[in-house]
Design a protein around this motif. Sequence first.
Motif, short mmCIF file in Angstrom:
data_model
loop_
_atom_site.label_atom_id
_atom_site.label_comp_id
_atom_site.label_asym_id
_atom_site.label_seq_id
_atom_site.Cartn_x
_atom_site.Cartn_y
_atom_site.Cartn_z
N GLN A 270 -7.67 2.83 2.61
CA GLN A 270 -7.55 4.06 3.39
C GLN A 270 -8.39 5.14 2.72
O GLN A 270 -8.80 5.01 1.56
CB GLN A 270 -6.09 4.52 3.47
CG GLN A 270 -5.22 3.67 4.37
CD GLN A 270 -3.82 4.22 4.51
OE1 GLN A 270 -3.50 5.26 3.95
NE2 GLN A 270 -2.98 3.51 5.25
N SER A 271 -8.64 6.17 3.47
CA SER A 271 -9.44 7.27 2.94
C SER A 271 -8.70 7.95 1.79
O SER A 271 -7.47 8.12 1.83
CB SER A 271 -9.74 8.29 4.03
OG SER A 271 -10.47 7.70 5.09
N LYS B 110 -6.54 -3.93 1.58
CA LYS B 110 -6.20 -2.82 2.49
C LYS B 110 -6.74 -1.54 1.89
O LYS B 110 -6.62 -1.31 0.67
CB LYS B 110 -4.68 -2.70 2.67
CG LYS B 110 -4.29 -1.61 3.68
CD LYS B 110 -2.83 -1.64 3.97
CE LYS B 110 -2.43 -0.52 4.94
NZ LYS B 110 -3.12 -0.63 6.23
N GLN C 95 -12.61 5.94 -0.88
CA GLN C 95 -11.66 4.98 -0.34
C GLN C 95 -10.76 4.48 -1.46
O GLN C 95 -11.23 4.12 -2.55
CB GLN C 95 -12.40 3.77 0.27
CG GLN C 95 -13.27 4.11 1.47
CD GLN C 95 -12.43 4.44 2.68
OE1 GLN C 95 -11.41 3.79 2.94
NE2 GLN C 95 -12.86 5.45 3.43
N LEU D 162 -8.19 -0.08 9.83
CA LEU D 162 -6.79 0.33 9.82
C LEU D 162 -5.89 -0.80 9.37
O LEU D 162 -4.87 -0.58 8.72
CB LEU D 162 -6.38 0.79 11.22
CG LEU D 162 -7.10 2.04 11.75
CD1 LEU D 162 -6.65 2.33 13.17
CD2 LEU D 162 -6.83 3.24 10.84
N TYR E 156 0.83 -1.20 0.00
CA TYR E 156 0.00 0.00 0.00
C TYR E 156 0.87 1.26 0.00
O TYR E 156 0.54 2.26 -0.65
CB TYR E 156 -0.95 0.00 1.20
CG TYR E 156 -2.13 0.92 1.02
CD1 TYR E 156 -3.30 0.47 0.43
CD2 TYR E 156 -2.07 2.25 1.42
CE1 TYR E 156 -4.38 1.31 0.26
CE2 TYR E 156 -3.14 3.11 1.25
CZ TYR E 156 -4.30 2.62 0.66
OH TYR E 156 -5.37 3.46 0.47
#
Length: 724
Positions: A277-278, A275, A289, A260, A48
């Motif tokens: 994240q914003s 995975k 996302q 998270l 990521y």
Amino acid sequence: MSEIQNHSILTKVLTATVVGFLVLVFAFHYSLRQQQEQQFQTHMKDSYSRLTSELESSINSHSDWMDTLLEQLRISGNTEQFSRAMRSGDREQLDVLSRKYFELLNVNNHVTHMYFLNQQRRVILRLHQPERFGDRIERYTTLKAEQSGHITSGIELGPLGTLSLRVVSPWFENGDRIGYVELGIELEDILTDIVQNNPFDVILTINKRELTKRNWQLGQQMLKRKGSWEQLDQSIVFFPFSGIANLAGSIAGEMDKPALSSKMVKIDGKCFGLKQQSFLDVSGKEIGQLILLMDVSEDHQESKSVLYWTMGLFLILVIGVALLLYLIINRTEKARDRAEARLRLASEAIAKTVDGIIITDDKGIILEVNGAFEKVTGFTRKEAVGNKPSMLQSGMHSEQFYRDMWASIVEHGQWQGRVVNRRKNGEEYPEHLSITAISDDQGVVKNYVGVFSDISEQESLQRQFFRAQRMESLATLVGGIAHEFNNMLAGMTGNLYLAMHETKDMPDTTEKLKTVDKLSFQAAEMIKQLLAFAEKGITRKESFSAQELLQGVLEHANLSVPENIKFSVSQPQETLMLMADKTQSQQVVLNLIKNAVDAVASTSHPEISVTCALYIADQAFHQKHEQVSGDRFLCISVTDNGCGIAQEDQEKIFEPFYSTKEVGEGTGLGLAMVKPFWWLTMTRWLLKQRGTFSPDSVIWCCLHLTVNRAWTCINSSTQILIWY
């Protein structure tokens, strides 16, 4: 001492070992799983980070590149023509000047849109949508360029659901800002390049709250896309538009629940690492996302294989150790059974013996006690274990006594003798104690064993026997002397009467003879008490009420109690009948009142009260006083606020001829008129119950209703029980 368990201790060890190994297996399994999970999380985190790094780098490079394109446009040879067209709002001229340039950028560099705005940020020309113009642009990049006067770039969401990298550059003429030029490239192109160069896939979703369904659907039609508004609950899939977007439906629940940490999900039988994240626009606002999806099926299968092989080998090791322990236990089981049988026999012998047993270590710490110890001392095993035998010390013996005791134990290995110890309730008791040192093969003392027996009853019976013999001899002697002395007093008083009659004309002589006569009657009274003590007086049992008894006591007391003493008598409301010697009963109470009068002699506000009431004996009373029969008693209490009875005098108050008064003020027979053997026994018991000296005393005299018996108690700090 703790009871020996019948089941095998070694079997417990085996069971505990196997259970421990199983716990270790599960712990090892858990540790491997945690390690694999940590590796998975690290791998996903690194991937990521790579995605975000490449995305940021690509955005920056495209921004710089479009900055360069706009700068080239500003310094081209058509700068003045561009400026005049922007000032005048000539759309056709701007289209002619920039159309080929835009198409070239669109084909070669995927630039999707190009704007010309006037000074008020109103659209003069959209080269990608020339039919739309005149609207005012309120996007963050445009506003930022207006405020700063410099080129501004960033990712922004359009009203139709497009997500673009926009670069806005102010257009200046002779130092005056006359408008803005904007270039844009779809974020889809940037993400496509990243996915093609990496072993993972990327999904970008946009929150539905940032769009309206109608505008989004119009945008899809305009861009000729087939996106689904209903595919996800809270967002729509922006990238990609096909292929992996079908997978989004399989993991829709995970995509709508941001976390998270990374997750592992199964799609069509394969394992994928997920995975997310914003995703923020250029203003820092969360608009969706950014999701990384990586196929980890091969890694997951390899991790499972390693885990299973490791667990299998570990289980084989556990089984081997368990079998080895079983063989060892099987060989020692018979020896253990024999040892356990011997130990059980010894344990039962110690537990059931009537003597108290206490076992300590070499430092005197109590390790074990038996049931007899608990019964005699009142301390439970839990209270005793871990403590020292000194917890039983009464303080009756000196330090030299204990030094001599331990010297004998060290020298001879044992000691025995009489010791006075204290129970848990504070009562002191004598015991015969034997202490033996237990040594190992090298002669080193490992333990001490103390065996003791309570000899309170034996010593009490012995004292009673000796006292009975002494009192019997004393009574015989006193009775004989009193009888002979009484005969002599009879002759003396008769002759005194005749002498006083013959000397009535001689006043001085008559007065002296009267004094002799008074002393003779006092001597007669003392002889009467001696005869009562020697049980040679005349006892007349009769039936009378408590009220009659108190009336007789009150008549005599009014004559003997000084006026400065506050004297009160309380009688029972009901009629209580007794069968006893009325005169002796009155004498007992009068003696107690006389003692109270002497006790308050030095008190500033002396008070004496006599109370008479019915007393019903309960079960606890009979358990403590097994010799007393019956349940109904007349209880007469004599209370005073005088000096009380000193501790050192309490053991002697029933001794005949013992008195704490001055010479000539008492005979010492007041409390010795009724059976002293019983008084002394109960006195010792009750004095141990109460403890120390107090200046106030309450005397209870209880007469058995209809039976010629009585007992008395001196309360507060001292209690003395008398019965006859």
